[in-house]
Design an enzyme around this catalytic site. Structure first.
Site, PDB file in Angstrom:
ATOM      1  CG  HIS A  99      37.973  38.604  41.119  1.00  0.00           C
ATOM      2  ND1 HIS A  99      37.763  37.316  41.582  1.00  0.00           N
ATOM      3  CD2 HIS A  99      38.899  38.504  40.148  1.00  0.00           C
ATOM      4  CE1 HIS A  99      38.534  36.478  40.904  1.00  0.00           C
ATOM      5  NE2 HIS A  99      39.230  37.177  40.018  1.00  0.00           N
ATOM      6  CG  HIS A 101      40.563  40.966  36.591  1.00  0.00           C
ATOM      7  ND1 HIS A 101      41.768  40.693  37.188  1.00  0.00           N
ATOM      8  CD2 HIS A 101      39.856  39.810  36.669  1.00  0.00           C
ATOM      9  CE1 HIS A 101      41.795  39.438  37.600  1.00  0.00           C
ATOM     10  NE2 HIS A 101      40.638  38.871  37.290  1.00  0.00           N
TER      11      HIS A 101
END
Ligand code: 5GP
Ligand code: ZN
Length: 151
Positions: A99, A101
């Site tokens: 992922h 950020h």
């Protein structure tokens, strides 16, 4: 992938505050934000490491992250934004679904990266590290080349 919290979010089995979705990526607000507006951009396909994400998806993650950063500047009057990715437990990765950020930043947000700046002892020491890295650097689209080395 079973038991992956982010795969469950994509599947709608766990609720999330979605900002964006397309064929390759999904973006939603972080449940425990560094600053208010902190968002995560994830590949729809499960990948533990960013290294095995196909080029089109990796590119889309970066594009969506950048555009969300602009939206944070315009919509939230942020002064800037950080794009951050932790790959591996030692790097701070807690959720093992890669992922990106996107963290909006304000001059007075009170958050500081714990950044330090070392110095190479000499040029030879630096060159040795460069050589070691380049020995394994491959700009390949074959994900198997990007997988972790056998322990
Ligand atoms: P990491 O430390 O792995 O880079 O970041 C994981 C991030 O996922 C953390 O910032 C954490 O707050 C966020 N997170 C963990 N579980 C959930 C969840 O169920 N929903 C949302 N929206 N964010 C989560
Ligand atoms: Zn997953």
């Amino acid at each position: 992938m079973r038991n992956c919290i982010f795969c469950k979010i994509i599947a709608g089995e766990i609720p999330s505050v979605k900002l964006y979705e397309d064929d390759l990526v999904y973006a939603f607000m972080d449940i425990a934000p560094i600053t208010f507006g902190h968002t995560l951009v994830i590949p729809k396909e499960h990948h533990t490491s960013v290294a095995t994400i196909p080029e089109a998806t990796a590119g889309r993650m970066f594009l969506v992250g950048s555009r969300l950063g602009v939206a944070m500047k315009r919509g939230l009057a942020a002064d800037g934004f950080n794009l951050h990715l932790s790959d591996g437990t030692v790097a701070g990765q807690v959720v093992m679904h890669a992922h990106l950020h996107v963290v909006p930043r304000w001059t007075d947000d009170g958050f500081h990266w714990n950044w330090r700046q070392l110095k190479y002892e000499n040029e030879a020491a630096r060159e040795e590290l460069k050589k070691k890295m380049l020995e394994y650097f491959r700009l390949t689209k074959d994900a198997s080349e990007a997988e972790e080395p056998e322990a």
